[in-house]
Design an enzyme around this catalytic site. Structure first.
Site, mmCIF file in Angstrom:
data_model
loop_
_atom_site.group_PDB
_atom_site.id
_atom_site.type_symbol
_atom_site.label_atom_id
_atom_site.label_comp_id
_atom_site.label_asym_id
_atom_site.label_seq_id
_atom_site.Cartn_x
_atom_site.Cartn_y
_atom_site.Cartn_z
ATOM 1 N N LYS A 91 -26.466 -51.794 59.443
ATOM 2 C CA LYS A 91 -25.439 -50.825 59.044
ATOM 3 C C LYS A 91 -24.786 -51.391 57.788
ATOM 4 O O LYS A 91 -24.131 -52.444 57.836
ATOM 5 C CB LYS A 91 -24.420 -50.629 60.150
ATOM 6 C CG LYS A 91 -23.317 -49.657 59.754
ATOM 7 C CD LYS A 91 -22.290 -49.470 60.849
ATOM 8 C CE LYS A 91 -21.138 -48.646 60.312
ATOM 9 N NZ LYS A 91 -19.887 -49.385 60.250
ATOM 10 N N GLY A 152 -10.533 -47.094 61.385
ATOM 11 C CA GLY A 152 -9.427 -47.490 62.241
ATOM 12 C C GLY A 152 -8.199 -46.612 62.155
ATOM 13 O O GLY A 152 -7.182 -46.911 62.790
ATOM 14 N N GLY A 180 -12.918 -43.277 61.703
ATOM 15 C CA GLY A 180 -11.837 -42.306 61.664
ATOM 16 C C GLY A 180 -11.621 -41.524 62.937
ATOM 17 O O GLY A 180 -10.587 -40.888 63.097
ATOM 18 N N ASN A 201 -15.267 -47.431 67.323
ATOM 19 C CA ASN A 201 -14.897 -48.734 67.863
ATOM 20 C C ASN A 201 -13.436 -48.754 68.306
ATOM 21 O O ASN A 201 -13.102 -48.848 69.487
ATOM 22 C CB ASN A 201 -15.158 -49.818 66.814
ATOM 23 C CG ASN A 201 -14.955 -51.228 67.336
ATOM 24 O OD1 ASN A 201 -15.555 -52.161 66.826
ATOM 25 N ND2 ASN A 201 -14.141 -51.474 68.353
ATOM 26 N N THR A 202 -12.538 -48.637 67.315
ATOM 27 C CA THR A 202 -11.122 -48.848 67.577
ATOM 28 C C THR A 202 -10.562 -47.895 68.623
ATOM 29 O O THR A 202 -9.721 -48.297 69.449
ATOM 30 C CB THR A 202 -10.325 -48.697 66.259
ATOM 31 O OG1 THR A 202 -10.900 -49.544 65.262
ATOM 32 C CG2 THR A 202 -8.871 -49.093 66.462
#
Length: 252
Positions: A91, A152, A180, A201-202
């Protein structure tokens, strides 16, 4: 199908910032993802132990070049990741702005070209810019990963019309929303627009209950994709009666 790999889950999950290794492992399993991302640069001295933990969940690794600001940094990190994780997947992130973490389109395309020529299968983190998308495909990428909003930020899809245009323009190219997404409802929206998958992720790692949130995103992404396949109705400016007019009582 991405680089010959058929996705069993349309949710790709990051592995950074979880409260504990145990919660991370349980969130991965609850999400039912089969691809997890991992950053080589962020592992530090505990990297080997972290990789051992991730190997226990038996998912496919997608290493990333998070934190790289130059072509040289990204290419070097990608080579290190290939050796460590024994995969040609990468990535590719080449950051161009410290506050927004927006990708540097010029360095991104150059790094993608170098890595594709070197046998990598590149997943580029980009924007909804069509010209940059074309250049990345010309460089050899077979998938594009447009951001929904800054990494994030949890803002969801900040440029919906731009992303809709991108989906239409690259109709035959796998498109994965990357960054996002902060809430399951935002994931539903992206999937209903026809995007192929979502990487996040976040939103899971920083939830009050990451394991429960992983399950919520799993279900949301399935629901959004199913809605897209079923065909979401077009919006109207005026009301439209769902009940036929015939059969009304004549009171005259």
């Amino acid at each position: 199908m991405i680089y010959g790999y058929e996705l069993n889950s349309r949710l790709l999950l990051g592995t950074a910032g979880y409260p504990s290794p145990d919660i991370l492992a349980k969130a991965i399993m609850e999400s039912e993802t089969d691809i997890i991302t991992v950053s080589l640069r962020r592992e530090g001295s505990a990297g080997e132990g972290f990789r051992h933990l991730l190997s226990q969940v038996k998912k496919r690794f997608l290493p990333n070049t998070a934190g790289c600001y130059t072509v040289k940094e990204a290419v070097t990190t990608a080579h290190m990741a290939r050796e460590v994780f024994n995969t040609t997947w990468i990535k590719l992130e080449v950051i161009g702005h410290a506050d927004t973490l927006q990708p540097d389109p010029f360095a991104l395309v150059e790094a993608a070209r170098i890595l594709c020529q070197d046998g990598f299968e590149v997943f580029p983190y980009t924007t909804e810019d069509l010209i940059v998308g074309d250049k990345l495909l010309e460089a050899g990428c077979k998938v594009l990963m447009p951001w929904g909003a800054p990494i994030g930020s949890g803002q969801g899809l900040r440029n919906i019309e731009g992303l809709r245009t991108m989906r239409s323009y690259f109709s035959d190219v796998p498109l994965i929303i990357d960054a996002g997404i902060g809430a399951p409802s935002q994931a539903v929206q992206a999937m209903e627009m026809g995007f192929d998958a979502i990487l996040l992720n976040t939103a899971v790692a920083k939830a009050k209950d990451p394991i429960m949130m992983a399950g919520a995103f799993r279900d949301a992404i399935k629901a959004g994709h199913k809605g897209y396949q079923a065909g979401v109705m077009e919006k109207r400016n005026m009301a439209y009666t769902s009940t036929p007019a015939y059969g009304l009582a004549d009171l005259s």
